[in-house]
Design a protein around this motif. Sequence first.
Motif, mmCIF file in Angstrom:
data_model
loop_
_atom_site.group_PDB
_atom_site.id
_atom_site.type_symbol
_atom_site.label_atom_id
_atom_site.label_comp_id
_atom_site.label_asym_id
_atom_site.label_seq_id
_atom_site.Cartn_x
_atom_site.Cartn_y
_atom_site.Cartn_z
ATOM 1 N N PHE A 105 0.975 -1.334 0.016
ATOM 2 C CA PHE A 105 0.081 0.043 -0.164
ATOM 3 C C PHE A 105 0.872 1.257 -0.075
ATOM 4 N N SER A 106 1.243 1.667 -1.175
ATOM 5 C CA SER A 106 2.263 2.537 -1.401
ATOM 6 C C SER A 106 2.326 3.052 -2.836
ATOM 7 N N PHE A 107 3.470 4.029 -3.106
ATOM 8 C CA PHE A 107 3.553 4.400 -4.407
ATOM 9 C C PHE A 107 4.503 3.181 -5.087
ATOM 10 N N PHE A 108 4.228 3.078 -6.347
ATOM 11 C CA PHE A 108 5.012 2.133 -7.146
ATOM 12 C C PHE A 108 6.459 1.800 -6.884
ATOM 13 N N ALA A 109 7.143 3.118 -6.794
ATOM 14 C CA ALA A 109 8.512 3.086 -6.654
ATOM 15 C C ALA A 109 9.094 2.210 -5.377
ATOM 16 N N SER A 110 8.234 2.284 -4.439
ATOM 17 C CA SER A 110 8.632 1.650 -3.257
ATOM 18 C C SER A 110 8.957 0.282 -3.564
ATOM 19 N N ALA A 111 8.325 -0.554 -4.565
ATOM 20 C CA ALA A 111 8.464 -1.884 -4.911
ATOM 21 C C ALA A 111 9.432 -2.016 -6.081
ATOM 22 N N SER A 112 9.520 -0.949 -7.073
ATOM 23 C CA SER A 112 10.184 -1.094 -8.408
ATOM 24 C C SER A 112 11.478 -0.785 -8.157
ATOM 25 N N ALA A 113 11.891 -0.013 -7.067
ATOM 26 C CA ALA A 113 13.369 0.133 -6.763
ATOM 27 C C ALA A 113 13.947 -1.056 -6.282
ATOM 28 N N ILE A 114 13.174 -1.842 -5.716
ATOM 29 C CA ILE A 114 13.625 -3.256 -5.087
ATOM 30 C C ILE A 114 13.963 -4.028 -6.315
ATOM 31 N N VAL A 115 13.082 -4.040 -7.374
ATOM 32 C CA VAL A 115 13.289 -4.784 -8.585
ATOM 33 C C VAL A 115 14.550 -4.309 -9.183
ATOM 34 N N ARG A 116 14.605 -3.001 -9.122
ATOM 35 C CA ARG A 116 15.712 -2.402 -9.933
ATOM 36 C C ARG A 116 17.161 -2.866 -9.290
ATOM 37 N N ALA A 117 16.940 -3.123 -8.049
ATOM 38 C CA ALA A 117 18.148 -3.756 -7.348
ATOM 39 C C ALA A 117 18.668 -5.063 -7.482
ATOM 40 N N GLY A 118 17.714 -5.758 -8.265
ATOM 41 C CA GLY A 118 18.153 -7.218 -8.774
ATOM 42 C C GLY A 118 17.166 -7.844 -7.785
ATOM 43 N N ALA A 119 16.286 -7.332 -6.756
ATOM 44 C CA ALA A 119 15.786 -8.144 -5.744
ATOM 45 C C ALA A 119 14.291 -8.547 -5.867
ATOM 46 N N THR A 120 13.733 -9.289 -5.205
ATOM 47 C CA THR A 120 12.078 -9.673 -5.074
ATOM 48 C C THR A 120 11.395 -8.880 -4.072
ATOM 49 N N PRO A 121 10.385 -8.173 -4.388
ATOM 50 C CA PRO A 121 9.645 -7.623 -3.194
ATOM 51 C C PRO A 121 8.657 -8.604 -2.590
ATOM 52 N N VAL A 122 8.686 -8.904 -1.415
ATOM 53 C CA VAL A 122 7.775 -9.613 -0.584
ATOM 54 C C VAL A 122 6.890 -8.492 -0.119
ATOM 55 N N PHE A 123 5.536 -8.642 -0.312
ATOM 56 C CA PHE A 123 4.528 -7.823 -0.014
ATOM 57 C C PHE A 123 3.831 -8.299 1.340
ATOM 58 N N VAL A 124 3.948 -7.727 2.205
ATOM 59 C CA VAL A 124 3.182 -7.960 3.573
ATOM 60 C C VAL A 124 2.027 -7.026 4.071
ATOM 61 N N ASP A 125 0.778 -7.495 4.339
ATOM 62 C CA ASP A 125 -0.063 -6.569 4.634
ATOM 63 C C ASP A 125 0.121 -5.542 5.646
ATOM 64 N N VAL A 126 -0.678 -4.551 5.559
ATOM 65 C CA VAL A 126 -0.605 -3.227 6.508
ATOM 66 C C VAL A 126 -1.306 -3.395 7.824
ATOM 67 N N ASP A 127 -1.032 -2.525 8.697
ATOM 68 C CA ASP A 127 -1.715 -2.343 9.799
ATOM 69 C C ASP A 127 -3.091 -1.775 9.545
ATOM 70 N N PRO A 128 -4.287 -2.194 10.116
ATOM 71 C CA PRO A 128 -5.602 -1.667 9.663
ATOM 72 C C PRO A 128 -5.799 -0.389 10.366
ATOM 73 N N GLY A 129 -5.091 0.135 11.301
ATOM 74 C CA GLY A 129 -5.123 1.410 12.083
ATOM 75 C C GLY A 129 -4.617 2.506 11.330
ATOM 76 N N THR A 130 -3.188 2.376 10.884
ATOM 77 C CA THR A 130 -2.514 3.406 10.356
ATOM 78 C C THR A 130 -2.023 3.127 9.013
ATOM 79 N N LEU A 131 -2.525 2.048 8.500
ATOM 80 C CA LEU A 131 -1.994 1.548 7.052
ATOM 81 C C LEU A 131 -0.641 1.527 6.781
ATOM 82 N N ASN A 132 0.188 1.369 7.721
ATOM 83 C CA ASN A 132 1.666 1.313 7.584
ATOM 84 C C ASN A 132 1.942 -0.053 7.509
ATOM 85 N N LEU A 133 3.072 -0.703 7.001
ATOM 86 C CA LEU A 133 3.670 -1.999 6.970
ATOM 87 C C LEU A 133 3.348 -2.644 8.457
ATOM 88 N N ASP A 134 2.491 -3.880 8.507
ATOM 89 C CA ASP A 134 2.309 -4.386 9.822
ATOM 90 C C ASP A 134 3.584 -5.108 10.373
#
Length: 425
Positions: A105-134
């Motif tokens: 739950f972020s702008f695309f660049a948070s994950a595309s930068a991971i791909v550009r570094a050659g790595a794989t993003p692992v998406f984990v869900d967010v906190d239902p109150g703040t919507l920040n990474l849980d």
Amino acid sequence: MKSSLSFPHKTQPNAAPESVPLAVPLLDLRRQYDGLRADVLAAIARVCDSQSFILGPEVEALEREIAALTGAACAVGCASGTEALWLALVAAGVKPGDSVITTPFSFFASASAIVRAGATPVFVDVDPGTLNLDATLVGRRLRDRQATPTKPGNVRAILPVHLYGQCADMDRFDRIVHEDAQEFGVAIVEDAAQAIGAEWRGRGAGSLGITAAFSFYPTKNLSAYGDAGIVTTSCPGMAEHMRQLRNHGSPRRYYHHEFGWNGRMDAIQAAVLRVKLGHIANWNRRRQQHAATYDRLFAESGLTSGPASNRTSNQTSGQISNQLNPPVRLLARSPQAKHVFHQYVIRAQRRDELRKFLADRKIGSEIYYPLPLHLQPVFSYLGLKAGDLPVSEKAAREVLALPMFPELTEAEIQSVVESIAEFYS
Ligand SMILES: Cc1ncc(COP(=O)(O)O)c(C=O)c1O
């Protein structure tokens, strides 16, 4: 200024139709420019007179000033927030074949930068109150993944995003990295693109991870007159590595030790940013005051269950909704966080209808973000499907950002809240 509002559906059921509500832009950068014009133009002229357009003294001065603001020892200016994320990840040791845990739950660049570094993003869900990474889910995921060596990629880093200007739960991420996963050498890389001036327990965003990335995109709290970004770190070795990476991996002109890129910052952007930096504390304070005004007016209108600051991130918005089911819900505020309200975001019933209603009244709003990253077509190779990260998916259906910028007036905030009240009446 009026101290309270009248809401037709609550207090004046038989009142005559309201007058036309005040139009309110989502963001009006011209108001900021009007107050800074002479200083900004003088700063640009200074660069033109120097004929030094890339890196150089303006960028170095900005780097020192941003380092001081965030509390990190070093800062490295670069071309954009996206570039800053890539630099931050590579300097933190992320390599091809690694994995990096982040939020969907972020702008695309948070994950595309991971791909550009050659790595794989692992998406984990967010906190239902703040919507920040849980952090609880991250801890669980890390334990599962590290215990399963057959799965591809080692988790090298966690990349929390300080969403909308509020720091993710850094206490718990610190605990995960320094206690639970210490043996695995996992780094925290902050995506602080939306959080210049934010704090967690009095420590500045940008000094909370091993490296951190900021964006100065024109809509950000501290914004350039074009693209620009900066990375902070308290590790001088990593700063030096990033200085080389942003300049073709070159420690010395025409000698290259690794593959870098042209990710340098323009001197004109640095000069403009230095003018604005003198105002950022006051601008962030104004944003906090506007958020408090929104909170109060929403509570007075009966649209919400009360000020969001009464809640902690442990209380989920789902619980609140079950208790009262208000048409508008505010996001949770972590008591440890100094929130700088890059965005003021509500969760709204019939969100898309509300947005159209506001647009018809020339009141700006925006959806950050309408489709979580794990459901973006470009990430289909990860094999995730709808329903896999339900908190993010629900948030994507409900969130609505309302007008928020320092020069906003109380009358404009009243107009926004009155219009929302009218929609639900
Ligand atoms: C959370 C987040 N990360 C990264 C970025 C990328 O920054 P930029 O647009 O400067 O490349 C942004 C900006 O939109 C952002 O909001």
